[in-house]
Design a protein around this motif. Sequence first.
Motif, PDB file in Angstrom:
ATOM      1  N   TYR A 279      13.675  27.393  57.165  1.00 17.93           N
ATOM      2  CA  TYR A 279      12.381  27.678  57.805  1.00 17.93           C
ATOM      3  C   TYR A 279      12.420  28.949  58.647  1.00 17.93           C
ATOM      4  CZ  TYR A 279      11.577  22.900  56.353  1.00 17.93           C
ATOM      5  OH  TYR A 279      11.445  21.752  55.593  1.00 17.93           O
ATOM      6  N   PHE A 280      13.563  29.236  59.234  1.00 20.01           N
ATOM      7  CA  PHE A 280      13.748  30.473  59.990  1.00 20.01           C
ATOM      8  C   PHE A 280      15.140  31.010  59.681  1.00 20.01           C
ATOM      9  CE2 PHE A 280      10.518  28.239  62.461  1.00 20.01           C
ATOM     10  CZ  PHE A 280       9.577  29.244  62.645  1.00 20.01           C
ATOM     11  N   ALA A 281      15.206  32.308  59.421  1.00 20.63           N
ATOM     12  CA  ALA A 281      16.468  32.898  58.995  1.00 20.63           C
ATOM     13  C   ALA A 281      17.524  32.921  60.086  1.00 20.63           C
ATOM     14  CB  ALA A 281      16.234  34.325  58.488  1.00 20.63           C
ATOM     15  N   GLY A 282      17.102  32.812  61.322  1.00 23.87           N
ATOM     16  CA  GLY A 282      18.028  32.846  62.449  1.00 23.87           C
ATOM     17  C   GLY A 282      17.243  32.837  63.742  1.00 23.87           C
ATOM     18  N   ARG A 283      17.948  32.939  64.867  1.00 27.13           N
ATOM     19  CA  ARG A 283      17.267  32.904  66.159  1.00 27.13           C
ATOM     20  C   ARG A 283      16.290  34.057  66.316  1.00 27.13           C
ATOM     21  NH1 ARG A 283      19.251  34.304  72.207  1.00 27.13           N
ATOM     22  NH2 ARG A 283      19.198  36.315  71.168  1.00 27.13           N
ATOM     23  N   ASP A 284      16.669  35.257  65.856  1.00 30.46           N
ATOM     24  CA  ASP A 284      15.775  36.402  66.004  1.00 30.46           C
ATOM     25  C   ASP A 284      14.493  36.207  65.211  1.00 30.46           C
ATOM     26  OD1 ASP A 284      17.656  37.488  67.623  1.00 30.46           O
ATOM     27  OD2 ASP A 284      18.114  39.223  66.355  1.00 30.46           O
ATOM     28  N   ASP A 285      14.597  35.602  64.043  1.00 33.22           N
ATOM     29  CA  ASP A 285      13.412  35.318  63.235  1.00 33.22           C
ATOM     30  C   ASP A 285      12.495  34.332  63.961  1.00 33.22           C
ATOM     31  OD1 ASP A 285      11.714  35.350  61.009  1.00 33.22           O
ATOM     32  OD2 ASP A 285      12.746  33.674  60.074  1.00 33.22           O
ATOM     33  N   LEU A 286      13.096  33.336  64.595  1.00 33.46           N
ATOM     34  CA  LEU A 286      12.317  32.373  65.370  1.00 33.46           C
ATOM     35  C   LEU A 286      11.683  33.042  66.584  1.00 33.46           C
ATOM     36  CD1 LEU A 286      11.345  29.541  66.084  1.00 33.46           C
ATOM     37  CD2 LEU A 286      13.634  29.049  67.005  1.00 33.46           C
ATOM     38  N   LEU A 287      12.435  33.876  67.291  1.00 39.13           N
ATOM     39  CA  LEU A 287      11.879  34.592  68.439  1.00 39.13           C
ATOM     40  C   LEU A 287      10.708  35.479  68.019  1.00 39.13           C
ATOM     41  CD1 LEU A 287      15.041  35.696  70.475  1.00 39.13           C
ATOM     42  CD2 LEU A 287      13.406  33.888  71.044  1.00 39.13           C
ATOM     43  N   SER A 288      10.839  36.125  66.868  1.00 41.83           N
ATOM     44  CA  SER A 288       9.747  36.981  66.376  1.00 41.83           C
ATOM     45  C   SER A 288       8.484  36.168  66.133  1.00 41.83           C
ATOM     46  CB  SER A 288      10.166  37.699  65.089  1.00 41.83           C
ATOM     47  OG  SER A 288      11.198  38.632  65.345  1.00 41.83           O
TER      48      SER A 288
ATOM     49  N   ARG B 266       2.101  22.454  53.121  1.00 36.78           N
ATOM     50  CA  ARG B 266       1.651  21.866  54.394  1.00 36.78           C
ATOM     51  C   ARG B 266       2.836  21.333  55.186  1.00 36.78           C
ATOM     52  NH1 ARG B 266      -2.543  19.773  51.150  1.00 36.78           N
ATOM     53  NH2 ARG B 266      -1.570  17.705  51.110  1.00 36.78           N
ATOM     54  N   TYR B 267       3.773  20.706  54.487  1.00 42.21           N
ATOM     55  CA  TYR B 267       4.958  20.174  55.166  1.00 42.21           C
ATOM     56  C   TYR B 267       5.779  21.319  55.766  1.00 42.21           C
ATOM     57  CZ  TYR B 267       9.485  17.994  55.947  1.00 42.21           C
ATOM     58  OH  TYR B 267      10.655  17.559  56.527  1.00 42.21           O
ATOM     59  N   ARG B 268       5.878  22.397  55.031  1.00 47.44           N
ATOM     60  CA  ARG B 268       6.635  23.540  55.538  1.00 47.44           C
ATOM     61  C   ARG B 268       5.995  24.086  56.809  1.00 47.44           C
ATOM     62  NH1 ARG B 268      10.338  27.316  54.293  1.00 47.44           N
ATOM     63  NH2 ARG B 268       9.972  29.435  54.998  1.00 47.44           N
ATOM     64  N   GLU B 269       4.679  24.256  56.799  1.00 50.17           N
ATOM     65  CA  GLU B 269       3.987  24.784  57.975  1.00 50.17           C
ATOM     66  C   GLU B 269       4.096  23.824  59.153  1.00 50.17           C
ATOM     67  OE1 GLU B 269       2.645  27.843  58.520  1.00 50.17           O
ATOM     68  OE2 GLU B 269       3.736  28.171  56.637  1.00 50.17           O
ATOM     69  N   GLN B 270       4.013  22.539  58.878  1.00 53.61           N
ATOM     70  CA  GLN B 270       4.150  21.545  59.941  1.00 53.61           C
ATOM     71  C   GLN B 270       5.547  21.597  60.554  1.00 53.61           C
ATOM     72  OE1 GLN B 270       3.160  17.502  58.804  1.00 53.61           O
ATOM     73  NE2 GLN B 270       4.235  16.644  60.560  1.00 53.61           N
TER      74      GLN B 270
END
Length: 238
Positions: A55-64, A11-15
């Motif tokens: 939580y995100f591997a990089g900017r592209d992962d976040l953009l996806s 839950r903490y990870r998703e938050q």
Amino acid sequence: MAGAAQTPRARYREQTRAEIKSAALQQLAEGGVQAVALTRIAKEMGLSGPALYRYFAGRDDLLSALIRDTYGDVARAMARAAAGAPPGSARAALHVLAGTYRDWAVAEPHRYLLIQGTPVPGYAAPPDTLLRARAALGPFLRVFAGAEPTEAVRPVVAEMDAWAGGDDTVGDWLTEYTGTAAPAAGAGAALAGTVLAWSQLHGTVSLEVSGLYGGMGHRASTLLTAQMDTLADAFRLS
């Protein structure tokens, strides 16, 4: 059967992921996609850079992730619009769908431009983006499923028939939204109407949200209504 309850850690990870995406959307609204910076997000959230990369591997992962969420929101808005459209009139349904698409884009211009604006240099969208984009356009397939194309659009219909016949994923898309599959009669018309509707919507809405209609003496909604009526006439929608 309901899925197992999430652990506190999950839950903490998703938050935290949700908070990161929220911060990224704020940056997107302020300065476009080039303004999205993980280091700045980490600083605002009180995280170290390495911590954020858990939580995100990089900017592209976040953009996806943002792109997936955006297409999901558009698809849900279009599905609700299709469900609430006046029954028995494909033309009325077309106007409802077009208006909903425009309303969403005007309310969320930064997210609209994320999925329909200038491509991000060096970024490659994940394969499932195509399926999400098709889900947003799927309700248009139903509108044009029973269309009777005029001569003006028959060349497009012929090309769409060939496309459907050569790509199984297109047949699956048609089946999901119309109950028929290529090479069934009407497949090309449904695809042609959908693609033409999308291209006209994209042109008008993109110009509007980019502010390029300023001072031209017309409202984008008036222009879009005229475009959809012209398209409905080309496919003899009643």
